[in-house]
Motif scaffolding. Structure first.
Motif, PDB file in Angstrom:
ATOM      1  N   LEU A  32       0.820  -1.203   0.000  1.00 62.73           N
ATOM      2  CA  LEU A  32       0.000   0.000   0.000  1.00 62.73           C
ATOM      3  C   LEU A  32       0.857   1.257   0.000  1.00 62.73           C
ATOM      4  O   LEU A  32       0.580   2.209  -0.741  1.00 62.73           O
ATOM      5  N   PHE A  33       1.900   1.287   0.812  1.00 61.45           N
ATOM      6  CA  PHE A  33       2.724   2.483   0.928  1.00 61.45           C
ATOM      7  C   PHE A  33       3.890   2.424  -0.054  1.00 61.45           C
ATOM      8  O   PHE A  33       4.539   1.385  -0.196  1.00 61.45           O
ATOM      9  N   PRO A  34       4.179   3.525  -0.729  1.00 60.63           N
ATOM     10  CA  PRO A  34       5.304   3.545  -1.664  1.00 60.63           C
ATOM     11  C   PRO A  34       6.627   3.666  -0.916  1.00 60.63           C
ATOM     12  O   PRO A  34       6.660   3.949   0.282  1.00 60.63           O
ATOM     13  N   LEU A  35       7.712   3.432  -1.630  1.00 60.17           N
ATOM     14  CA  LEU A  35       9.042   3.701  -1.097  1.00 60.17           C
ATOM     15  C   LEU A  35       9.417   5.111  -1.531  1.00 60.17           C
ATOM     16  O   LEU A  35       9.447   5.416  -2.731  1.00 60.17           O
ATOM     17  N   ILE A  36       9.686   5.990  -0.570  1.00 54.73           N
ATOM     18  CA  ILE A  36       9.974   7.386  -0.873  1.00 54.73           C
ATOM     19  C   ILE A  36      11.485   7.601  -0.902  1.00 54.73           C
ATOM     20  O   ILE A  36      12.179   7.297   0.065  1.00 54.73           O
ATOM     21  N   LEU A  37      11.979   8.111  -2.023  1.00 51.09           N
ATOM     22  CA  LEU A  37      13.392   8.463  -2.167  1.00 51.09           C
ATOM     23  C   LEU A  37      13.501   9.972  -2.311  1.00 51.09           C
ATOM     24  O   LEU A  37      12.785  10.579  -3.114  1.00 51.09           O
ATOM     25  N   THR A  38      14.400  10.575  -1.559  1.00 51.97           N
ATOM     26  CA  THR A  38      14.615  12.008  -1.675  1.00 51.97           C
ATOM     27  C   THR A  38      15.443  12.301  -2.925  1.00 51.97           C
ATOM     28  O   THR A  38      16.112  11.402  -3.469  1.00 51.97           O
ATOM     29  N   PRO A  39      15.421  13.541  -3.416  1.00 49.69           N
ATOM     30  CA  PRO A  39      16.259  13.882  -4.581  1.00 49.69           C
ATOM     31  C   PRO A  39      17.727  13.559  -4.369  1.00 49.69           C
ATOM     32  O   PRO A  39      18.400  13.089  -5.296  1.00 49.69           O
ATOM     33  N   ALA A  40      18.245  13.791  -3.164  1.00 51.28           N
ATOM     34  CA  ALA A  40      19.654  13.501  -2.894  1.00 51.28           C
ATOM     35  C   ALA A  40      19.939  12.009  -2.994  1.00 51.28           C
ATOM     36  O   ALA A  40      20.974  11.595  -3.541  1.00 51.28           O
ATOM     37  N   GLU A  41      19.025  11.186  -2.478  1.00 49.19           N
ATOM     38  CA  GLU A  41      19.207   9.739  -2.573  1.00 49.19           C
ATOM     39  C   GLU A  41      19.166   9.278  -4.028  1.00 49.19           C
ATOM     40  O   GLU A  41      19.958   8.429  -4.444  1.00 49.19           O
ATOM     41  N   PHE A  80      -3.231   8.034  -3.012  1.00 41.65           N
ATOM     42  CA  PHE A  80      -2.630   9.130  -2.244  1.00 41.65           C
ATOM     43  C   PHE A  80      -2.349  10.323  -3.165  1.00 41.65           C
ATOM     44  O   PHE A  80      -1.201  10.756  -3.306  1.00 41.65           O
ATOM     45  N   PRO A  81      -3.361  10.860  -3.822  1.00 38.73           N
ATOM     46  CA  PRO A  81      -3.114  11.926  -4.807  1.00 38.73           C
ATOM     47  C   PRO A  81      -2.526  13.188  -4.186  1.00 38.73           C
ATOM     48  O   PRO A  81      -1.674  13.838  -4.798  1.00 38.73           O
ATOM     49  N   GLU A  82      -2.981  13.568  -2.976  1.00 36.26           N
ATOM     50  CA  GLU A  82      -2.466  14.787  -2.353  1.00 36.26           C
ATOM     51  C   GLU A  82      -0.985  14.651  -2.044  1.00 36.26           C
ATOM     52  O   GLU A  82      -0.199  15.573  -2.290  1.00 36.26           O
TER      53      GLU A  82
END
Length: 335
Positions: free
Chosen positions: A112-121, A223-225
């Motif tokens: 259900l939840f995505p894996l979030i990567l920051t721009p730096a990562e 999770f559009p927002e």
């Protein structure tokens, strides 16, 4: 945070969604990296793990994700989980298993939840993957060309010539555009220290381009927002570059004509056939099997009801050895 079954909460005054998520989410096991909190837990932290997790806050990205979810969103996670499973089922997203050839197709598994990567990562990952792509392309150019790596002993000749994936008949063949490797897939894993590493790689017929799109569409609808506020990088540009590159290498373009590019699949019994069909539809390519194609006078054609149509490029989704029954595997009718 993966357990979304039957939880209840009674938020106190001042409780934020990020604080609630941090309190509810189970901490990582000792010796593993905690994605939500962005910290590595030492292997000897078993006695203090609860206090460590209690003091740690969510990373900025994850805090923003749950702030966009809102407190009311926590009561809706079971419904969202059911919704994503229904989307997978209704869209026919499957991954077949050869060992279960007589069994039902398996639905695609999606968290259900995505894996979030920051721009730096992502900058770090991108640089490493591109470096490895360049290395692999140069190795391929050498082992199918001058073989300097073999002559100098940097690569053992027996390792190359004895490898079942090495196609001796392709030695000396120069690919169109000079590139041997156009697409590769990499499995990445984050170590206990938080650093990313390549675990495996696949260069012959890498899977994932279609599943990636389906995953993104399914989760972004839920999770559009969060996707909008986090400014998640879009994927369409990467697929456009792929097709533009194939069109640019097409012999039809050099004469001012239109290119016909097809996606070659082993057929519906392949474990990733859903992806083949999905990707062909998204990219606007004809989905074909080996029996749909014909070689005549060293030119490739597609059999159609209107007759033979020239084919200028193939995005193949089967391994190299199955491509040509005359030069490679005589027992294969896939190519």
């Amino acid at each position: 945070m993966t357990n979304t079954h039957d939880f209840f909460f009674s938020p106190e005054g001042g409780t934020t969604p990020a604080e609630l998520a941090s309190a509810m989410a189970p901490q990582a096991e000792p010796g593993h990296f905690d994605e939500l909190r962005g910290q590595a837990l030492p292997r000897d932290a078993s006695n203090a793990i609860n206090s460590i997790a209690a003091r740690a806050k969510l990373t900025r990205a994850w805090a923003q994700f749950f702030e966009n979810l809102g407190l009311d969103g926590f009561t809706d996670l079971n419904h969202r989980t059911t919704s994503v499973q229904r989307q997978i089922r209704d869209n026919g997203v499957t991954y077949n298993v050869y060992a279960d050839a007589d069994g039902p197709q398996r639905p695609w598994s999606l968290d259900l939840f995505p894996l979030i990567l920051t721009p730096a990562e992502w900058v770090q990952i991108e640089a490493g993957v591109l470096q490895r792509m360049q290395l692999l392309n140069r190795v391929l150019a050498d082992v199918y060309g001058p073989q300097d790596l073999l002559q100098t002993g940097l690569l053992p000749p027996a390792l190359v010539h004895g490898h079942p994936g090495y196609l001796q008949g392709m030695h000396g063949v120069l690919p169109v555009g000079g590139h041997h490797l156009h697409i590769a897939a990499f499995d990445l894993a984050r170590g206990p220290d938080g650093q990313w590493a390549v675990v495996t790689q696949r260069t012959q017929a890498p899977s994932g381009l279609g599943y990636l799109l389906e995953n993104r569409l399914a989760i972004s609808r839920l999770f559009p927002e969060a996707f909008r506020e986090l400014k998640v990088q879009r994927l369409a540009a990467a697929y456009k570059v792929l097709i533009d590159g194939m069109n640019a290498a097409s012999p039809a373009r050099r004469t001012g004509g239109e290119s016909r590019i097809v996606l070659l699949t082993p057929g519906p019994y392949n474990e990733t056939y859903f992806e083949h069909a999905y990707l062909a539809r998204y990219l606007g390519l004809s989905l074909v099997e080996g029996s749909d194609l014909l070689v005549r006078d060293d030119k490739l054609y597609l059999k159609t009801l209107q007759g033979l149509e020239p084919v200028h490029g193939i995005l193949k989704r089967l391994d190299d050895e199955f491509l040509d029954p005359l030069e490679l595997r005589s027992d294969s009718t896939l190519g």
